[in-house]
Design a protein around this motif. Structure first.
Motif, short mmCIF file in Angstrom:
data_model
loop_
_atom_site.label_atom_id
_atom_site.label_comp_id
_atom_site.label_asym_id
_atom_site.label_seq_id
_atom_site.Cartn_x
_atom_site.Cartn_y
_atom_site.Cartn_z
N ASP A 23 0.83 -1.21 0.00
CA ASP A 23 0.00 0.00 0.00
C ASP A 23 0.86 1.25 0.00
N ALA A 27 1.00 4.01 -2.96
CA ALA A 27 0.77 5.44 -2.68
C ALA A 27 1.95 6.27 -3.20
N ARG A 30 1.56 6.55 -6.93
CA ARG A 30 0.50 7.51 -7.27
C ARG A 30 0.99 8.94 -7.10
#
Length: 79
Positions: A23, A27, A30
């Motif tokens: 995760d 992130a 992104r």
């Protein structure tokens, strides 16, 4: 200096830690994509401003050349 990762807590499974790491990595990716898009948008806006600036300069130069040409024609036919 690398700090070794803390061992999993008794309530935290290895799968949960792997999921958390993935995760965080997602992130981070992104964020990088967002940052790159912002950079592209800024560059695109800067290029538009530069093109508009150069068009204004070119238009002013054309107008000035036209004024000189008209002045030369007037002087040529006036005398």
């Amino acid at each position: 200096m690398n700090i070794p990762p803390s061992p999993p807590k008794s309530t935290e499974s290895l799968d949960d830690r792997v999921k958390d790491i993935l995760d965080i990595w997602a992130a981070k990716e992104r964020y990088r994509q967002f940052r790159d898009e912002v950079k592209r948008d800024i560059m695109r806006d800067c290029k538009r401003e530069q093109v508009a600036k150069y068009k204004r300069i070119l238009l002013e130069a054309i107008c000035r050349i036209a004024e000189i040409f008209i002045a030369v024609l007037i002087c040529k036919f006036a005398f």
